[in-house]
Design a protein around this motif. Sequence first.
Motif, mmCIF file in Angstrom:
data_model
loop_
_atom_site.group_PDB
_atom_site.id
_atom_site.type_symbol
_atom_site.label_atom_id
_atom_site.label_comp_id
_atom_site.label_asym_id
_atom_site.label_seq_id
_atom_site.Cartn_x
_atom_site.Cartn_y
_atom_site.Cartn_z
ATOM 1 N N LEU A 16 0.850 -1.190 0.000
ATOM 2 C CA LEU A 16 0.000 0.000 0.000
ATOM 3 C C LEU A 16 0.886 1.241 0.000
ATOM 4 C CD1 LEU A 16 -2.884 -0.828 2.505
ATOM 5 C CD2 LEU A 16 -3.051 -0.546 0.027
ATOM 6 N N PRO A 17 0.478 2.267 -0.707
ATOM 7 C CA PRO A 17 1.319 3.460 -0.798
ATOM 8 C C PRO A 17 1.519 4.121 0.560
ATOM 9 C CG PRO A 17 -0.823 3.852 -1.802
ATOM 10 C CD PRO A 17 -0.765 2.410 -1.447
ATOM 11 N N ASP A 18 2.692 4.683 0.741
ATOM 12 C CA ASP A 18 3.025 5.433 1.948
ATOM 13 C C ASP A 18 3.573 6.777 1.481
ATOM 14 O OD1 ASP A 18 3.362 6.054 4.572
ATOM 15 O OD2 ASP A 18 5.225 4.946 4.820
ATOM 16 N N ASP A 19 2.692 7.572 0.912
ATOM 17 C CA ASP A 19 3.045 8.815 0.244
ATOM 18 C C ASP A 19 2.496 9.981 1.064
ATOM 19 O OD1 ASP A 19 2.113 11.013 -1.815
ATOM 20 O OD2 ASP A 19 3.646 9.835 -2.852
ATOM 21 N N PRO A 20 3.153 11.131 1.076
ATOM 22 C CA PRO A 20 2.638 12.268 1.851
ATOM 23 C C PRO A 20 1.250 12.740 1.423
ATOM 24 C CG PRO A 20 4.847 12.731 1.020
ATOM 25 C CD PRO A 20 4.440 11.416 0.450
ATOM 26 N N GLY A 21 0.828 12.440 0.191
ATOM 27 C CA GLY A 21 -0.494 12.851 -0.274
ATOM 28 C C GLY A 21 -1.584 11.831 -0.030
ATOM 29 N N LEU A 22 -1.242 10.709 0.618
ATOM 30 C CA LEU A 22 -2.229 9.651 0.849
ATOM 31 C C LEU A 22 -3.178 10.033 1.969
ATOM 32 C CD1 LEU A 22 -3.174 6.716 0.224
ATOM 33 C CD2 LEU A 22 -1.689 6.013 2.123
ATOM 34 N N HIS A 23 -4.457 9.901 1.706
ATOM 35 C CA HIS A 23 -5.489 10.096 2.725
ATOM 36 C C HIS A 23 -5.828 8.751 3.374
ATOM 37 C CE1 HIS A 23 -9.595 10.520 4.308
ATOM 38 N NE2 HIS A 23 -9.289 11.801 4.477
ATOM 39 N N THR A 24 -6.208 7.764 2.563
ATOM 40 C CA THR A 24 -6.608 6.446 3.045
ATOM 41 C C THR A 24 -6.339 5.430 1.938
ATOM 42 O OG1 THR A 24 -8.436 7.457 4.295
ATOM 43 C CG2 THR A 24 -8.533 5.073 3.971
ATOM 44 N N ALA A 25 -5.916 4.236 2.335
ATOM 45 C CA ALA A 25 -5.764 3.138 1.376
ATOM 46 C C ALA A 25 -6.305 1.869 2.020
ATOM 47 C CB ALA A 25 -4.300 2.952 0.976
ATOM 48 N N ALA A 26 -6.871 0.999 1.190
ATOM 49 C CA ALA A 26 -7.467 -0.237 1.699
ATOM 50 C C ALA A 26 -7.166 -1.393 0.757
ATOM 51 C CB ALA A 26 -8.977 -0.075 1.850
ATOM 52 N N VAL A 27 -7.136 -2.583 1.352
ATOM 53 C CA VAL A 27 -7.030 -3.843 0.610
ATOM 54 C C VAL A 27 -8.235 -4.678 0.999
ATOM 55 C CG1 VAL A 27 -5.743 -6.000 0.340
ATOM 56 C CG2 VAL A 27 -4.511 -3.829 0.488
ATOM 57 N N ALA A 28 -8.846 -5.301 0.001
ATOM 58 C CA ALA A 28 -9.987 -6.179 0.244
ATOM 59 C C ALA A 28 -9.901 -7.360 -0.721
ATOM 60 C CB ALA A 28 -11.292 -5.408 0.059
ATOM 61 N N VAL A 29 -10.653 -8.423 -0.407
ATOM 62 C CA VAL A 29 -10.561 -9.671 -1.175
ATOM 63 C C VAL A 29 -11.956 -10.158 -1.537
ATOM 64 C CG1 VAL A 29 -9.775 -12.067 -1.131
ATOM 65 C CG2 VAL A 29 -8.485 -10.328 0.095
ATOM 66 N N ASP A 30 -12.109 -10.587 -2.792
ATOM 67 C CA ASP A 30 -13.303 -11.289 -3.234
ATOM 68 C C ASP A 30 -12.932 -12.768 -3.256
ATOM 69 O OD1 ASP A 30 -15.222 -12.680 -4.697
ATOM 70 O OD2 ASP A 30 -15.443 -11.123 -6.215
ATOM 71 N N ASP A 52 -13.004 7.060 11.212
ATOM 72 C CA ASP A 52 -12.145 6.957 12.390
ATOM 73 C C ASP A 52 -12.452 5.721 13.237
ATOM 74 O OD1 ASP A 52 -14.636 7.965 13.153
ATOM 75 O OD2 ASP A 52 -13.794 9.198 14.761
ATOM 76 N N ARG A 53 -13.556 5.039 12.953
ATOM 77 C CA ARG A 53 -13.904 3.814 13.686
ATOM 78 C C ARG A 53 -13.472 2.546 12.948
ATOM 79 N NH1 ARG A 53 -19.895 4.183 15.748
ATOM 80 N NH2 ARG A 53 -19.177 2.385 16.922
ATOM 81 N N LEU A 54 -12.931 2.701 11.713
ATOM 82 C CA LEU A 54 -12.377 1.546 11.002
ATOM 83 C C LEU A 54 -10.959 1.319 11.521
ATOM 84 C CD1 LEU A 54 -13.421 2.226 7.298
ATOM 85 C CD2 LEU A 54 -14.424 0.575 8.883
#
Length: 191
Positions: A133-147, A183-185
């Motif tokens: 997952l990106p670790d960039d100063p412009g990142l707000h949120t990133a997620a990984v999910a699986v089907d 904020d609760r995730l």
Amino acid sequence: MHAMQYEITLPADYDMGIIHRRVADKGHLLDAYPGLGLKAYLVRERGHDRSPVNQYAPFYLWRTPEGMNSFLWGPGFRGLSADFGRPAVRHWLGAGLRRGVAAGSVVAATRRLERVPEGTDPAEAVEAALAALPDDPGLHTAAVAVDPDRWELLRVALWTGPAPEADPGTRYRVLHLSAPELDRLPAGRHW
């Protein structure tokens, strides 16, 4: 956490101002929606960011399945279906979340879908996706999910500025972000 997205691909000559106005008029309605971590009102517009299509493709991270169900069976989704036809709704099990350091308005998103190759341990593939997952100063949120039906990994990143060229995937503009329970995730791995 559950991730969810539907895509409404529109004609090449469709006036995307209609979508912009719809989001401006109705986007705030989910700003306090129970069980919703976030909804990013995503669009692709033909000719912008190399997009070949016009598309409205909202992306959701649900904190609770009850919230997701309430939305899908409620008036908001019913109204969207009446206006554009009922879209297929994809959903994935949340595997992890990274909170970025960037604060402010989210203006861009990237989405990457890839199959977990046959013979690959799915848990190892998820761990690798989380680590990537990106670790960039412009990142707000990133997620990984699986089907787990398709054994497909989903990676989504939301950006407070233009998405970095180094972040692969489909590029979107974000017209609005509703994040009532973000904020609760829990951050980190979700198992």
